[in-house]
Design a protein around this motif. Structure first.
Motif, PDB file in Angstrom:
ATOM      1  N   GLY A 105     -10.799  15.749  -4.693  1.00 29.44           N
ATOM      2  CA  GLY A 105     -11.103  16.489  -6.037  1.00 29.44           C
ATOM      3  C   GLY A 105     -11.391  15.378  -7.098  1.00 29.44           C
ATOM      4  O   GLY A 105     -11.539  14.293  -6.802  1.00 29.44           O
ATOM      5  N   ARG A 106     -11.887  16.083  -8.055  1.00 29.47           N
ATOM      6  CA  ARG A 106     -12.382  15.117  -9.115  1.00 29.47           C
ATOM      7  C   ARG A 106     -11.150  14.666 -10.113  1.00 29.47           C
ATOM      8  O   ARG A 106     -10.211  15.316 -10.159  1.00 29.47           O
ATOM      9  CB  ARG A 106     -13.138  16.164 -10.232  1.00 29.47           C
ATOM     10  CG  ARG A 106     -14.482  16.505  -9.617  1.00 29.47           C
ATOM     11  CD  ARG A 106     -15.383  17.279 -10.749  1.00 29.47           C
ATOM     12  NE  ARG A 106     -15.349  16.407 -11.732  1.00 29.47           N
ATOM     13  CZ  ARG A 106     -15.722  17.317 -12.985  1.00 29.47           C
ATOM     14  NH1 ARG A 106     -16.363  18.463 -12.870  1.00 29.47           N
ATOM     15  NH2 ARG A 106     -16.183  16.470 -14.139  1.00 29.47           N
ATOM     16  N   GLY A 107     -11.386  13.589 -10.682  1.00 27.44           N
ATOM     17  CA  GLY A 107     -10.339  13.193 -11.502  1.00 27.44           C
ATOM     18  C   GLY A 107      -9.448  12.199 -10.627  1.00 27.44           C
ATOM     19  O   GLY A 107      -9.166  11.923  -9.591  1.00 27.44           O
ATOM     20  N   ARG A 108      -8.170  11.960 -11.392  1.00 27.54           N
ATOM     21  CA  ARG A 108      -7.151  11.040 -10.977  1.00 27.54           C
ATOM     22  C   ARG A 108      -6.193  12.216 -10.126  1.00 27.54           C
ATOM     23  O   ARG A 108      -5.854  13.125 -10.586  1.00 27.54           O
ATOM     24  CB  ARG A 108      -6.244  10.623 -12.031  1.00 27.54           C
ATOM     25  CG  ARG A 108      -5.238   9.658 -11.630  1.00 27.54           C
ATOM     26  CD  ARG A 108      -4.632   9.041 -12.920  1.00 27.54           C
ATOM     27  NE  ARG A 108      -3.779   7.984 -12.410  1.00 27.54           N
ATOM     28  CZ  ARG A 108      -3.265   6.856 -13.064  1.00 27.54           C
ATOM     29  NH1 ARG A 108      -3.800   6.402 -14.127  1.00 27.54           N
ATOM     30  NH2 ARG A 108      -2.371   6.186 -12.598  1.00 27.54           N
ATOM     31  N   PRO A 109      -5.859  11.395  -8.800  1.00 26.96           N
ATOM     32  CA  PRO A 109      -4.979  12.443  -8.210  1.00 26.96           C
ATOM     33  C   PRO A 109      -3.549  12.462  -8.935  1.00 26.96           C
ATOM     34  O   PRO A 109      -3.192  11.589  -9.481  1.00 26.96           O
ATOM     35  CB  PRO A 109      -4.917  11.812  -6.820  1.00 26.96           C
ATOM     36  CG  PRO A 109      -5.369  10.571  -7.131  1.00 26.96           C
ATOM     37  CD  PRO A 109      -6.154  10.428  -8.107  1.00 26.96           C
ATOM     38  N   PRO A 110      -2.940  13.618  -8.461  1.00 28.28           N
ATOM     39  CA  PRO A 110      -1.420  13.781  -9.095  1.00 28.28           C
ATOM     40  C   PRO A 110      -0.540  12.502  -8.566  1.00 28.28           C
ATOM     41  O   PRO A 110      -0.837  12.401  -7.311  1.00 28.28           O
ATOM     42  CB  PRO A 110      -1.054  15.067  -8.714  1.00 28.28           C
ATOM     43  CG  PRO A 110      -1.910  15.318  -7.463  1.00 28.28           C
ATOM     44  CD  PRO A 110      -3.098  14.749  -7.623  1.00 28.28           C
ATOM     45  N   LYS A 111       0.580  12.120  -9.164  1.00 26.31           N
ATOM     46  CA  LYS A 111       1.550  11.440  -8.935  1.00 26.31           C
ATOM     47  C   LYS A 111       2.545  12.103  -7.734  1.00 26.31           C
ATOM     48  O   LYS A 111       2.896  13.110  -7.937  1.00 26.31           O
ATOM     49  CB  LYS A 111       2.444  10.741 -10.346  1.00 26.31           C
ATOM     50  CG  LYS A 111       3.082   9.797  -9.951  1.00 26.31           C
ATOM     51  CD  LYS A 111       3.772   9.237 -11.301  1.00 26.31           C
ATOM     52  CE  LYS A 111       4.303   7.973 -11.200  1.00 26.31           C
ATOM     53  NZ  LYS A 111       4.882   7.600 -12.441  1.00 26.31           N
ATOM     54  N   VAL A 112       2.660  11.108  -6.527  1.00 25.74           N
ATOM     55  CA  VAL A 112       3.451  11.648  -5.549  1.00 25.74           C
ATOM     56  C   VAL A 112       5.010  11.592  -6.014  1.00 25.74           C
ATOM     57  O   VAL A 112       5.612  10.700  -6.636  1.00 25.74           O
ATOM     58  CB  VAL A 112       3.373  10.835  -4.520  1.00 25.74           C
ATOM     59  CG1 VAL A 112       4.260  11.325  -3.357  1.00 25.74           C
ATOM     60  CG2 VAL A 112       1.808  10.827  -4.018  1.00 25.74           C
ATOM     61  N   GLN A 113       5.674  12.557  -6.082  1.00 28.01           N
ATOM     62  CA  GLN A 113       7.159  12.619  -6.410  1.00 28.01           C
ATOM     63  C   GLN A 113       8.096  12.296  -5.184  1.00 28.01           C
ATOM     64  O   GLN A 113       7.695  13.153  -4.062  1.00 28.01           O
ATOM     65  CB  GLN A 113       7.254  14.181  -7.100  1.00 28.01           C
ATOM     66  CG  GLN A 113       6.802  14.505  -8.185  1.00 28.01           C
ATOM     67  CD  GLN A 113       7.076  13.622  -9.453  1.00 28.01           C
ATOM     68  OE1 GLN A 113       8.385  13.453  -9.398  1.00 28.01           O
ATOM     69  NE2 GLN A 113       6.325  13.537 -10.546  1.00 28.01           N
ATOM     70  N   PRO A 114       8.897  11.526  -5.217  1.00 26.75           N
ATOM     71  CA  PRO A 114       9.909  11.397  -4.073  1.00 26.75           C
ATOM     72  C   PRO A 114      10.635  12.686  -3.895  1.00 26.75           C
ATOM     73  O   PRO A 114      11.128  13.246  -4.657  1.00 26.75           O
ATOM     74  CB  PRO A 114      10.540  10.086  -4.472  1.00 26.75           C
ATOM     75  CG  PRO A 114      10.542  10.057  -6.191  1.00 26.75           C
ATOM     76  CD  PRO A 114       9.282  10.826  -6.429  1.00 26.75           C
ATOM     77  N   SER A 115      10.672  12.963  -2.525  1.00 27.76           N
ATOM     78  CA  SER A 115      11.612  14.192  -2.299  1.00 27.76           C
ATOM     79  C   SER A 115      12.890  13.853  -2.453  1.00 27.76           C
ATOM     80  O   SER A 115      13.502  12.990  -2.053  1.00 27.76           O
ATOM     81  CB  SER A 115      11.263  14.468  -0.774  1.00 27.76           C
ATOM     82  OG  SER A 115      11.797  13.494   0.001  1.00 27.76           O
ATOM     83  N   VAL A 116      13.610  14.979  -3.238  1.00 28.74           N
ATOM     84  CA  VAL A 116      15.103  14.853  -3.357  1.00 28.74           C
ATOM     85  C   VAL A 116      15.712  15.726  -2.448  1.00 28.74           C
ATOM     86  O   VAL A 116      15.424  16.998  -2.217  1.00 28.74           O
ATOM     87  CB  VAL A 116      15.283  15.185  -4.918  1.00 28.74           C
ATOM     88  CG1 VAL A 116      16.939  15.079  -4.981  1.00 28.74           C
ATOM     89  CG2 VAL A 116      14.428  14.201  -5.719  1.00 28.74           C
ATOM     90  N   VAL A 117      16.570  15.376  -1.590  1.00 27.92           N
ATOM     91  CA  VAL A 117      17.521  16.115  -0.711  1.00 27.92           C
ATOM     92  C   VAL A 117      18.825  16.508  -1.532  1.00 27.92           C
ATOM     93  O   VAL A 117      19.562  15.862  -1.840  1.00 27.92           O
ATOM     94  CB  VAL A 117      17.881  15.653   0.515  1.00 27.92           C
ATOM     95  CG1 VAL A 117      18.582  16.213   1.500  1.00 27.92           C
ATOM     96  CG2 VAL A 117      16.606  14.932   1.122  1.00 27.92           C
ATOM     97  N   SER A 118      18.715  17.952  -1.738  1.00 25.27           N
ATOM     98  CA  SER A 118      20.188  18.526  -2.255  1.00 25.27           C
ATOM     99  C   SER A 118      21.090  19.392  -1.354  1.00 25.27           C
ATOM    100  O   SER A 118      20.805  20.214  -0.644  1.00 25.27           O
ATOM    101  CB  SER A 118      19.911  19.471  -3.547  1.00 25.27           C
ATOM    102  OG  SER A 118      18.988  20.569  -3.023  1.00 25.27           O
ATOM    103  N   GLN A 119      22.245  19.256  -1.514  1.00 27.54           N
ATOM    104  CA  GLN A 119      23.028  19.585  -0.486  1.00 27.54           C
ATOM    105  C   GLN A 119      24.310  20.281  -1.151  1.00 27.54           C
ATOM    106  O   GLN A 119      24.840  19.964  -1.985  1.00 27.54           O
ATOM    107  CB  GLN A 119      23.702  19.048   0.686  1.00 27.54           C
ATOM    108  CG  GLN A 119      22.536  18.724   1.557  1.00 27.54           C
ATOM    109  CD  GLN A 119      23.116  17.878   2.822  1.00 27.54           C
ATOM    110  OE1 GLN A 119      23.979  17.204   2.674  1.00 27.54           O
ATOM    111  NE2 GLN A 119      22.477  17.921   3.965  1.00 27.54           N
TER     112      GLN A 119
ATOM    113  N   VAL B  87       0.877  -1.178   0.039  1.00 24.99           N
ATOM    114  CA  VAL B  87      -0.113  -0.081  -0.114  1.00 24.99           C
ATOM    115  C   VAL B  87       0.785   1.271  -0.070  1.00 24.99           C
ATOM    116  O   VAL B  87       1.755   1.378   0.783  1.00 24.99           O
ATOM    117  CB  VAL B  87      -0.805  -0.072   1.169  1.00 24.99           C
ATOM    118  CG1 VAL B  87      -1.681   1.238   1.391  1.00 24.99           C
ATOM    119  CG2 VAL B  87      -1.909  -1.139   1.318  1.00 24.99           C
ATOM    120  N   THR B  88       0.620   2.185  -0.897  1.00 25.59           N
ATOM    121  CA  THR B  88       1.506   3.214  -1.071  1.00 25.59           C
ATOM    122  C   THR B  88       1.122   4.451  -0.487  1.00 25.59           C
ATOM    123  O   THR B  88       1.949   5.395   0.067  1.00 25.59           O
ATOM    124  CB  THR B  88       1.960   3.673  -2.695  1.00 25.59           C
ATOM    125  OG1 THR B  88       0.611   3.686  -3.229  1.00 25.59           O
ATOM    126  CG2 THR B  88       2.423   2.371  -3.172  1.00 25.59           C
ATOM    127  N   ALA B  89      -0.001   4.947  -0.594  1.00 25.24           N
ATOM    128  CA  ALA B  89      -0.594   5.978  -0.015  1.00 25.24           C
ATOM    129  C   ALA B  89      -1.540   5.687   1.141  1.00 25.24           C
ATOM    130  O   ALA B  89      -2.247   4.851   0.794  1.00 25.24           O
ATOM    131  CB  ALA B  89      -1.405   6.934  -1.051  1.00 25.24           C
TER     132      ALA B  89
END
Length: 171
Positions: free
Chosen positions: A157-171, A145-147
């Motif tokens: 909301g109506r329609g397909r939910p947006p794709k969850v983007q993996p968070s990228v940590v930049s340093q 189970v992902t979400a």
């Protein structure tokens, strides 16, 4: 009572007499045939109407009578014979004497020609290591189970939910 029924002629004979006596152009209906028979013969059995309809049907099926517009009449001897259902078969031309008739072609697609120069195929099946067919579905587990479900009270909301983007940590 049996003596009265013995003096009664056969039903087909009574029916033909009634049709000839009525001599109607478009044929005689069952009711007019019944009335004529009842007037000429007083000693009819109780099941007269059943016997009459039975014998009318038998005479119609055997070809002694023809039915047209719910009226019974004698068949016209000059009329062409009645055609059956469907398209008539094509007329076959006579074959000349001494000719040999070949058997009809078999049904289906003809087999592919065999190549004599090709090497023979192996008789044993080649195995790839995997079984044939579609693999079975895997059971769902809690880790797949992902979400998480949305909190109660929040409308989606109506329609397909947006794709969850993996968070990228930049340093």
């Amino acid at each position: 009572m049996l003596l009265n029924n013995l003096s009664l002629p056969d039903y087909p004979q009574m029916i033909m007499e009634a049709i000839e006596a009525l001599n109607e152009k478009d044929g005689s209906s069952m009711t007019s045939i019944t009335k004529h028979i009842e007037l000429t013969h007083s000693d009819l059995p109780e099941n007269h109407s059943t016997l009459l309809s039975h014998h009318l049907n038998l005479m119609k099926q055997s070809g002694e009578l023809v039915m047209s517009n719910n009226n019974y009449m004698k068949p016209d001897l000059n009329a062409p014979p009645k055609r059956g259902r469907g398209r008539p078969p094509k007329p076959k031309s006579p074959l000349p004497t001494g000719s040999v008739v070949s058997p009809p072609r078999p049904r289906g697609r003809p087999p592919k020609p065999k190549d004599l120069s090709a090497p023979p195929k192996p008789k044993t099946p080649v195995s790839t290591g995997r079984p044939r067919g579609r693999p079975p579905k895997k059971a769902k587990t809690a880790a797949t189970v992902t979400a998480p479900p949305p909190p109660p009270g929040v409308k989606r909301g109506r329609g397909r939910p947006p794709k969850v983007q993996p968070s990228v940590v930049s340093q």
